[in-house]
Design a protein around this motif. Structure first.
Motif, PDB file in Angstrom:
ATOM      1  N   PRO B  78     -26.850  44.840  16.066  1.00  0.00           N
ATOM      2  CA  PRO B  78     -27.161  43.420  16.202  1.00  0.00           C
ATOM      3  C   PRO B  78     -28.526  43.254  16.867  1.00  0.00           C
ATOM      4  CG  PRO B  78     -25.531  44.068  17.840  1.00  0.00           C
ATOM      5  CD  PRO B  78     -25.803  45.288  16.999  1.00  0.00           C
ATOM      6  N   GLY B  79     -29.232  42.265  16.471  1.00  0.00           N
ATOM      7  CA  GLY B  79     -30.534  42.033  17.084  1.00  0.00           C
ATOM      8  C   GLY B  79     -31.617  42.899  16.461  1.00  0.00           C
ATOM      9  N   LEU B  80     -31.321  43.600  15.348  1.00  0.00           N
ATOM     10  CA  LEU B  80     -32.337  44.393  14.655  1.00  0.00           C
ATOM     11  C   LEU B  80     -32.601  43.727  13.318  1.00  0.00           C
ATOM     12  CD1 LEU B  80     -33.833  47.247  14.827  1.00  0.00           C
ATOM     13  CD2 LEU B  80     -32.091  47.983  13.209  1.00  0.00           C
ATOM     14  N   TYR B  81     -33.865  43.447  13.096  1.00  0.00           N
ATOM     15  CA  TYR B  81     -34.197  42.709  11.874  1.00  0.00           C
ATOM     16  C   TYR B  81     -35.200  43.503  11.070  1.00  0.00           C
ATOM     17  CZ  TYR B  81     -32.246  39.253  14.970  1.00  0.00           C
ATOM     18  OH  TYR B  81     -31.440  38.620  15.863  1.00  0.00           O
ATOM     19  N   VAL B  82     -34.976  43.473   9.729  1.00  0.00           N
ATOM     20  CA  VAL B  82     -35.827  44.277   8.840  1.00  0.00           C
ATOM     21  C   VAL B  82     -36.307  43.395   7.694  1.00  0.00           C
ATOM     22  CG1 VAL B  82     -35.899  46.245   7.249  1.00  0.00           C
ATOM     23  CG2 VAL B  82     -34.618  46.407   9.398  1.00  0.00           C
ATOM     24  N   ARG B  83     -37.540  43.648   7.293  1.00  0.00           N
ATOM     25  CA  ARG B  83     -38.053  42.958   6.103  1.00  0.00           C
ATOM     26  C   ARG B  83     -38.837  43.993   5.307  1.00  0.00           C
ATOM     27  NH1 ARG B  83     -42.393  39.732   4.021  1.00  0.00           N
ATOM     28  NH2 ARG B  83     -41.647  37.717   3.247  1.00  0.00           N
ATOM     29  N   ILE B  84     -38.502  44.092   4.023  1.00  0.00           N
ATOM     30  CA  ILE B  84     -39.211  45.053   3.185  1.00  0.00           C
ATOM     31  C   ILE B  84     -39.802  44.294   2.002  1.00  0.00           C
ATOM     32  CG2 ILE B  84     -39.030  47.181   1.809  1.00  0.00           C
ATOM     33  CD1 ILE B  84     -36.492  47.835   3.461  1.00  0.00           C
ATOM     34  N   ALA B  85     -41.071  44.469   1.793  1.00  0.00           N
ATOM     35  CA  ALA B  85     -41.714  43.785   0.665  1.00  0.00           C
ATOM     36  C   ALA B  85     -42.613  44.779  -0.061  1.00  0.00           C
ATOM     37  CB  ALA B  85     -42.537  42.606   1.180  1.00  0.00           C
ATOM     38  N   ASP B  86     -42.809  44.531  -1.349  1.00  0.00           N
ATOM     39  CA  ASP B  86     -43.725  45.420  -2.058  1.00  0.00           C
ATOM     40  C   ASP B  86     -45.149  44.874  -1.959  1.00  0.00           C
ATOM     41  OD1 ASP B  86     -43.956  43.334  -3.808  1.00  0.00           O
ATOM     42  OD2 ASP B  86     -42.691  44.249  -5.370  1.00  0.00           O
ATOM     43  N   ALA B  87     -46.047  45.592  -2.573  1.00  0.00           N
ATOM     44  CA  ALA B  87     -47.456  45.259  -2.403  1.00  0.00           C
ATOM     45  C   ALA B  87     -47.783  43.871  -2.945  1.00  0.00           C
ATOM     46  CB  ALA B  87     -48.318  46.316  -3.094  1.00  0.00           C
ATOM     47  N   ASP B  88     -46.966  43.409  -3.904  1.00  0.00           N
ATOM     48  CA  ASP B  88     -47.225  42.087  -4.464  1.00  0.00           C
ATOM     49  C   ASP B  88     -46.656  40.979  -3.611  1.00  0.00           C
ATOM     50  OD1 ASP B  88     -48.389  43.444  -6.514  1.00  0.00           O
ATOM     51  OD2 ASP B  88     -46.469  43.598  -7.619  1.00  0.00           O
ATOM     52  N   ALA B 138     -41.039  54.002  -7.672  1.00  0.00           N
ATOM     53  CA  ALA B 138     -42.450  53.643  -7.854  1.00  0.00           C
ATOM     54  C   ALA B 138     -43.283  54.284  -6.753  1.00  0.00           C
ATOM     55  CB  ALA B 138     -42.600  52.105  -7.797  1.00  0.00           C
ATOM     56  N   PRO B 139     -43.487  55.566  -6.864  1.00  0.00           N
ATOM     57  CA  PRO B 139     -44.112  56.282  -5.772  1.00  0.00           C
ATOM     58  C   PRO B 139     -45.553  55.841  -5.534  1.00  0.00           C
ATOM     59  CG  PRO B 139     -43.737  57.760  -7.650  1.00  0.00           C
ATOM     60  CD  PRO B 139     -43.165  56.446  -8.038  1.00  0.00           C
ATOM     61  N   ASP B 140     -46.162  55.164  -6.448  1.00  0.00           N
ATOM     62  CA  ASP B 140     -47.550  54.762  -6.261  1.00  0.00           C
ATOM     63  C   ASP B 140     -47.669  53.437  -5.505  1.00  0.00           C
ATOM     64  OD1 ASP B 140     -48.140  56.978  -7.659  1.00  0.00           O
ATOM     65  OD2 ASP B 140     -48.270  55.923  -9.612  1.00  0.00           O
ATOM     66  N   THR B 141     -46.573  52.749  -5.408  1.00  0.00           N
ATOM     67  CA  THR B 141     -46.594  51.439  -4.754  1.00  0.00           C
ATOM     68  C   THR B 141     -46.239  51.585  -3.284  1.00  0.00           C
ATOM     69  OG1 THR B 141     -45.701  50.581  -6.795  1.00  0.00           O
ATOM     70  CG2 THR B 141     -45.758  49.080  -4.893  1.00  0.00           C
ATOM     71  N   ALA B 142     -47.111  51.037  -2.433  1.00  0.00           N
ATOM     72  CA  ALA B 142     -46.826  51.081  -0.980  1.00  0.00           C
ATOM     73  C   ALA B 142     -45.924  49.912  -0.634  1.00  0.00           C
ATOM     74  CB  ALA B 142     -48.127  51.000  -0.194  1.00  0.00           C
ATOM     75  N   MET B 143     -44.813  50.232  -0.053  1.00  0.00           N
ATOM     76  CA  MET B 143     -43.893  49.191   0.432  1.00  0.00           C
ATOM     77  C   MET B 143     -44.232  48.883   1.887  1.00  0.00           C
ATOM     78  SD  MET B 143     -41.787  48.931  -2.222  1.00  0.00           S
ATOM     79  CE  MET B 143     -40.319  48.142  -1.638  1.00  0.00           C
ATOM     80  N   ARG B 144     -44.253  47.570   2.196  1.00  0.00           N
ATOM     81  CA  ARG B 144     -44.482  47.196   3.609  1.00  0.00           C
ATOM     82  C   ARG B 144     -43.141  46.934   4.282  1.00  0.00           C
ATOM     83  NH1 ARG B 144     -49.225  42.949   4.282  1.00  0.00           N
ATOM     84  NH2 ARG B 144     -49.085  43.771   6.375  1.00  0.00           N
ATOM     85  N   VAL B 145     -42.963  47.587   5.370  1.00  0.00           N
ATOM     86  CA  VAL B 145     -41.683  47.466   6.097  1.00  0.00           C
ATOM     87  C   VAL B 145     -41.960  46.898   7.506  1.00  0.00           C
ATOM     88  CG1 VAL B 145     -39.700  48.729   6.982  1.00  0.00           C
ATOM     89  CG2 VAL B 145     -40.800  49.471   4.856  1.00  0.00           C
ATOM     90  N   TRP B 146     -41.261  45.791   7.807  1.00  0.00           N
ATOM     91  CA  TRP B 146     -41.324  45.255   9.200  1.00  0.00           C
ATOM     92  C   TRP B 146     -39.963  45.456   9.856  1.00  0.00           C
ATOM     93  CZ3 TRP B 146     -43.723  42.784   5.142  1.00  0.00           C
ATOM     94  CH2 TRP B 146     -45.079  42.484   5.290  1.00  0.00           C
ATOM     95  N   ILE B 147     -39.944  46.016  11.010  1.00  0.00           N
ATOM     96  CA  ILE B 147     -38.686  46.151  11.738  1.00  0.00           C
ATOM     97  C   ILE B 147     -38.892  45.499  13.113  1.00  0.00           C
ATOM     98  CG2 ILE B 147     -36.926  47.755  12.592  1.00  0.00           C
ATOM     99  CD1 ILE B 147     -38.391  49.885  10.811  1.00  0.00           C
ATOM    100  N   ALA B 148     -37.959  44.679  13.519  1.00  0.00           N
ATOM    101  CA  ALA B 148     -38.096  44.020  14.837  1.00  0.00           C
ATOM    102  C   ALA B 148     -36.778  44.096  15.592  1.00  0.00           C
ATOM    103  CB  ALA B 148     -38.504  42.569  14.656  1.00  0.00           C
ATOM    104  N   VAL B 149     -36.869  44.259  16.910  1.00  0.00           N
ATOM    105  CA  VAL B 149     -35.656  44.172  17.738  1.00  0.00           C
ATOM    106  C   VAL B 149     -35.809  43.007  18.706  1.00  0.00           C
ATOM    107  CG1 VAL B 149     -34.815  46.548  17.679  1.00  0.00           C
ATOM    108  CG2 VAL B 149     -36.623  45.921  19.269  1.00  0.00           C
ATOM    109  N   ASN B 150     -34.718  42.336  18.873  1.00  0.00           N
ATOM    110  CA  ASN B 150     -34.677  41.268  19.871  1.00  0.00           C
ATOM    111  C   ASN B 150     -34.436  41.904  21.244  1.00  0.00           C
ATOM    112  OD1 ASN B 150     -34.213  39.054  21.398  1.00  0.00           O
ATOM    113  ND2 ASN B 150     -32.749  38.101  19.990  1.00  0.00           N
ATOM    114  N   THR B 151     -35.341  41.667  22.204  1.00  0.00           N
ATOM    115  CA  THR B 151     -35.213  42.338  23.508  1.00  0.00           C
ATOM    116  C   THR B 151     -34.488  41.486  24.537  1.00  0.00           C
ATOM    117  OG1 THR B 151     -37.306  41.455  24.283  1.00  0.00           O
ATOM    118  CG2 THR B 151     -37.370  43.578  23.140  1.00  0.00           C
ATOM    119  N   VAL B 152     -33.783  40.478  24.041  1.00  0.00           N
ATOM    120  CA  VAL B 152     -33.248  39.500  25.015  1.00  0.00           C
ATOM    121  C   VAL B 152     -32.270  40.121  26.004  1.00  0.00           C
ATOM    122  CG1 VAL B 152     -31.373  38.723  23.527  1.00  0.00           C
ATOM    123  CG2 VAL B 152     -32.348  37.158  25.218  1.00  0.00           C
TER     124      VAL B 152
END
Lengths: 228, 465
Positions: B78-88, B138-152
Motif C-alpha cells: 500500500p502506498g506504492l504507486y507505479v506508472r508505465i508509459a511507452d515513448a509515445d 519491443a526491445p527498441d522502445t524505451a519504456m518510462r517507469v515512474w515509481i513513487a512511495v507515500n512517506t506519510v
C-alpha cells in the motif's frame, strides 16, 4: 603700647585682656572678625592678636582684608589648629607669629614683647647691667659686684636671655627654644636644673636674689623683689 | 545585571544552558539518523520495485498480462504507486486512484534518469524513482517507469519521535537545571557558612574566625586571609580600646587634681599665699594636660603620615652634640657621663629626629644610676644608618621590654607623675617618628646595659663617608 585682641571665646578674650592690661598694655577686645576689622582700621594699634576660628569672618580673612586696605599691623595668630599647612598659611599671609592653643600666658607675653621689640632695631649694647650684675657681650664676661663669675657657654647664653628680657617672665619652653634650640617640650626638668646651676653661680650668698622662679609660669630676672 | 545575579542563579543558568545544548544536539543527531534511515528504506523499496518492474516487463509479452502481474506484485505494498508509459506517451500501467503530477510526467527522461526525488502534494510527501526499461516484444522502445512511495507513515513516525525527543529534552533540561541548582547550593554551602560567620562579627565579638579547616581547599586561602585580617583588626581594636581607657585614666588624674585643689581652696576663705600656691599648682597640672594633648596630636598625625613637614639632610653628629649641650646640666647633676661615638647622616625632619633622640636620651638619663655612662653610637652600614642610645644600669625586666613603646606604658605604674616624668608618651612618640622616617626602633637590655637602636634607611646619594 596698644594691642587689639580678636577672640570670640568670651573667657579666653577676657583673660587675655586682663593679663595683657596687667602687663602694662592698653588692650581692646573684639569678638567678631568684622568688629576686629573696624577697630583695627580706626584705632592706632601696635599689635593684633587674632584668633583663626571666628564667626562670620575668620582670622585669615581679617588679615587678608587688612592687607588689602594697606593697614600694616603686626599680627600674632592664636589657633587650636597646629597643622603645618595652617601654620604656613598664617605666616605666608603675613602674620608675625603663631601660637597654638592651649598656650601658657607667659609664652604669649614673651612672644608679644618679642614682636613689639622688633620694630625699631635695638641699639647693640655691648654690656647689659642689672643691679650689680654685669654682662659683657664682647668679652663674654660676667661679673657681680666686680667679682668675675665663670660660666659655661650655655650658661652665658641663658643669662644673656634673662638679662636682655629682664622683668619678663620667660616660660621654660621659650628658654629651651632660645638657648638650646629645642623647640619641643622635653620630658625632663632640664631647664630647671640648668637654671638652678646658673642661680648658684649668680645668686648664691648674694643679696638681692636676681633670678626668680614664678611657679607655674617660668623664670624672671629682675633687680628688685617685686614678686614674693 | 550579571553583577546582581547570585552565584547560585548564575551557575544554575549555566548548567541549564549546557544541558539544553547537549540535549538539542542529541535530538538533532537522532532525528537526522532516523530520517536518513527511512530514506534509505524508501530508496531500497523504489530500486527493488524498479528492478521487479524491469523483470516483469522483460518476461511479459502482453500488456494485459503485464497489468495482472503488476497488480499482483504491487498489491502487498500500500502506498506504492507505479506508472508505465511507452515513448509515445501511451500509458501501459497506472496505479488506480493516483495521479503523478504533470510537472514530473512532462520532464524529459534524461532530466529524471536514475534520480530519486521528492515532491509534496496535498500535504503528503512522496518519494519517487524514474527509470527507463525495455519490453520483451519491443526491445527498441524505451519504456518510462515512474515509481513513487507515500512517506506519510514515516513522517508520522518521525513527527511523534520528534515530539517525544523534545519533551524528553525539555524535561531533562529542567531536571538538569534543578540538579545544578541543588549541586551549586550544596557546593556553596561553605560560602554561606562563612557569610553567616562574618555576619556575627561585631566590635564586641571580634574573636570570631572563619571556619578555615572545614571549607574546601579553594576557599581555605580566602578564609585564612580573612582570619588574618580579623586577627589584625582584633589586635588594633584591642589596642585602640586599651588606649582610650588609658587616655581617660591619664586625663582623669590631672583633672581630678585640678578640681579637688580648686574646690578645697574655695571651701574656705584663705590667705593670698594659699591661693597663689593653688593657682601655681593648677597651672602645672594644666601644662601637663596641654602637653599630653599635644603629644596625642603628634601621635595621631604620625598615624596619618603627616609627620614630616620638611625633609632635609641631617648631620646626626651635630644633633647629638646639641642634645648633649641641652642635657649637660642634668647629666652633670646626676653625675652621668655623656659620650658620642661615630658619625652619620640622615635624611629627615630635623625637629622630629631631634625630638626622637631627645626622648631616648632623657629616658636614658632618667634610668642611669649615678656614675653611669650614656653613650650614643652612630654607625653607617651598607644600606642603613643606626643610632644607638646605650646606658649603664640594672637593665629592664624582659617581661616589660615588648610593651615599652606602648602609649602611656610605664614600667612602674604606681607612680605616674613622680618627678615630672612626662606624659608616658615619649617612647611611643619616638617610635612614631622613626616609623615616619621608614625606620625601626628596638630595645635590648641585659644586666649592666640597656640599648635603644634606631635603624634608618641610608640616604641614597650619600657616598662612602
Amino acid at each position: 603700647m596698644k594691642i587689639l585682641i580678636v577672640e570670640d571665646e568670651p573667657k579666653t578674650g577676657d583673660y587675655l585682656q586682663q593679663g595683657l592690661r596687667e602687663a602694662g598694655f592698653s588692650v581692646s577686645l573684639a569678638t567678631t572678625g568684622l568688629d576686629g576689622v573696624h577697630l583695627a582700621i580706626e584705632g592706632e594699634h601696635d599689635l593684633l592678636i587674632l584668633d583663626v576660628m571666628l564667626p562670620g569672618m575668620n582670622g585669615w580673612q581679617v588679615l587678608k582684608y587688612l592687607q588689602d586696605q594697606n593697614r600694616k599691623l603686626p599680627v600674632l595668630f592664636l589657633t587650636a589648629r597646629d597643622s603645618v599647612e595652617d601654620r604656613v598659611k598664617g605666616l605666608e599671609l603675613g602674620a608675625d607669629d603663631y601660637l597654638v592653643k592651649p598656650f601658657s600666658f607667659a609664652e604669649l607675653l614673651a612672644r608679644v614683647r618679642t614682636i613689639l621689640r622688633r620694630g625699631p632695631p635695638a641699639t647693640e649694647a655691648t654690656t647689659i647691667v642689672v643691679a650689680d650684675l654685669e654682662l659683657d657681650l664682647l668679652r663674654r664676661r660676667v661679673t657681680r659686684r666686680g667679682r668675675r663669675i665663670a660660666l659655661t657657654a650655655k650658661e652665658f647664653g641663658l643669662l644673656e636671655l634673662l638679662m636682655r628680657r629682664q622683668g619678663e617672665v620667660l616660660p621654660r619652653s621659650l628658654i629651651a627654644s632660645q638657648v638650646w634650640d629645642m623647640n619641643f617640650d622635653s620630658d625632663t626638668n632640664v631647664v630647671e636644673v640648668a637654671m638652678r646651676r646658673l642661680r648658684i653661680k649668680i645668686d648664691d650668698h648674694v643679696e638681692p636674689r636676681l633670678i626668680q622662679t614664678i611657679r607655674g609660669m617660668g623664670y624672671v630676672l629682675e633687680s628688685r623683689e617685686r614678686r614674693p | 545585571m550579571t553583577r546582581s545575579m547570585s552565584l547560585t542563579a548564575r551557575l544554575t543558568a549555566l548548567y541549564t544552558l549546557v544541558a539544553v545544548c547537549v540535549l538539542a544536539g542529541m535530538v538533532a543527531i537522532v532525528s537526522t539518523a532516523v530520517n536518513r534511515h527511512f530514506e534509505e528504506l524508501d530508496d531500497d523499496t523504489l530500486l527493488d520495485k524498479g528492478q521487479l518492474i524491469q523483470d516483469l516487463l522483460t518476461k511479459s509479452d502482453a500488456r494485459v498480462a503485464l497489468r495482472g502481474r503488476l497488480d499482483d506484485a504491487l498489491q502487498s505494498h500500500p502506498g506504492l504507486y507505479v506508472r508505465i508509459a511507452d515513448a509515445d506517451g501511451a500509458v501501459w500501467y497506472a496505479s488506480p486512484s493516483f495521479r503523478f503530477p504533470d510537472c514530473i510526467l512532462n520532464r524529459s527522461a534524461a532530466a529524471l534518469s536514475g534520480n530519486i526525488f521528492n515532491w509534496t502534494a496535498d500535504g503528503k510527501t512522496y518519494r519517487a524513482l524514474h527509470t527507463v526499461a525495455t519490453q520483451r516484444d519491443a526491445p527498441d522502445t524505451a519504456m518510462r517507469v515512474w515509481i513513487a512511495v507515500n512517506t506519510v507513515h514515516h513522517t508520522h513516525f518521525t513527527d511523534s519521535l520528534h515530539i517525544a525527543l523534545w519533551v524528553y529534552a525539555v524535561l531533562a533540561a529542567l531536571l538538569s537545571g534543578g540538579l545544578g541548582w541543588f549541586a551549586t547550593r550544596t557546593g556553596l554551602a561553605p560560602l554561606r557558612a562563612m557569610r553567616s560567620r562574618a555576619q556575627s562579627v561585631t566590635a564586641h565579638r571580634l574573636s570570631e574566625r572563619m571556619p578555615a579547616e572545614s571549607v574546601p581547599v579553594e576557599m581555605a586561602d580566602l578564609a585564612a586571609s580573612l582570619n588574618d585580617m580579623l586577627a589584625r583588626l582584633q589586635n588594633d581594636f584591642q589596642r585602640l580600646s586599651d588606649f582610650s581607657s588609658d587616655l581617660a585614666h591619664e586625663l582623669r588624674t590631672p583633672i581630678s587634681n585640678l578640681l579637688t585643689q580648686t574646690q578645697v581652696a574655695l571651701s574656705q576663705t584663705r590667705d593670698a599665699c594659699f591661693y597663689r600656691d593653688i593657682l601655681a599648682s593648677n597651672a602645672e597640672e594644666c601644662q601637663q594636660l596641654a602637653r599630653m594633648v599635644s603629644d596625642m596630636l603628634l601621635l595621631a598625625k604620625a598615624e596619618h603620615g603627616l609627620l614630616l613637614p620638611n625633609v632635609e639632610r641631617i648631620l646626626l653628629d651635630e644633633e647629638v652634640q646639641a642634645l648633649f649641650d641641652f642635657y649637660e646640666a642634668l647629666a652633670e647633676e646626676k653625675e652621668i657621663r655623656l659620650h658620642r661615638m661615630g658619625s652619620a647622616q640622615l635624611r629627615g625632619d630635623r625637629l622630629m629626629i631631634r625630638r626622637a633622640v631627645s626622648n631616648l636620651l632623657s629616658n636614658a638619663l632618667c634610668h642611669t644610676p649615678p656614675q653611669g655612662v650614656v653613650t650614643i653610637r652612630l654607625a653607617v652600614k651598607a644600606d642603613t644608618v643606626t643610632l644607638t642610645v646605650a646606658n649603664t644600669g640594672p637593665g629592664i625586666d624582659p617581661a616589660v621590654l615588648p610593651r615599652l613603646f606602648d602609649r602611656f606604658f610605664r614600667a612602674d605604674p604606681s607612680r605616674p607623675h613622680a618627678d615630672r616624668e612626662g606624659t608616658g608618651l615619649g617612647l611611643a612618640i619616638t617610635r612614631a617618628i622613626v616609623q615616619a622616617h621608614e625606620g625601626t626602633v628596638h630595645v635590648s637590655s641585659w644586666t649592666g646595659e640597656t640599648c635603644f637602636v634606631m635603624t634608618f634607611p641610608r640616604p641614597p646619594d650619600e657616598s662612602g663617608d
